[in-house]
Design a protein around this motif. Structure first.
Motif: not given
Length: 124
Positions: A21-23, A77-80, A95-96, A106-116
């Motif tokens: 995941c490239a930011a 960059t983030l990896y999994l 990625c978020a 761990t909650k979706q609401s704690q993230y404000d930017t999402w990849g596709q």
């Protein structure tokens, strides 16, 4: 900020894949990052999270010991790394980025930017 996920594909059970995941557009190194996934016909769910320094990680139970989250702050960059993949890992992986730098988020609401999203299909 933009997040671009990549690395998905069709693999057989037991295989490995590494998602990236490239930011761009915001200082990546300051923020908690996470991976989520949405299996076919199901809700999106938490997979893994990592703090800004990479020193704190967390995983959903079903992937613990098989998946490894990491980040390269110099490359933004983030990896999994996903090993021993199972059919139940089939999903679109997202990625978020959070606006927080610490914490086990761990909650979706704690993230404000999402990849596709990038599709991972595990099938024989």
């Amino acid at each position: 900020v933009q997040l671009q996920a990549s690395g998905g594909g069709l693999v057989q059970p037991g295989a490995s894949l590494r998602l990236s995941c490239a930011a761009s557009g915001r200082t990546f190194r300051h923020y908690v990052m996470g991976w989520f996934r949405q299996p076919p016909g199901k809700e999106r769910e938490f997979v893994s999270t990592i703090n800004w320094r990479g020193s704190v990680t967390d995983y959903r139970g079903s992937v613990e010991g098989r998946f490894t989250i990491s980040r390269d702050n110099d490359k933004s960059t983030l990896y999994l790394q996903m090993d021993n993949l199972k059919p139940e890992d089939t999903a679109v992986y997202y990625c978020a980025m959070s606006s927080r730098y610490s914490g086990v988020l761990t909650k979706q609401s704690q993230y404000d930017t999402w990849g596709q999203g990038t599709l991972v299909t595990v099938s024989s």
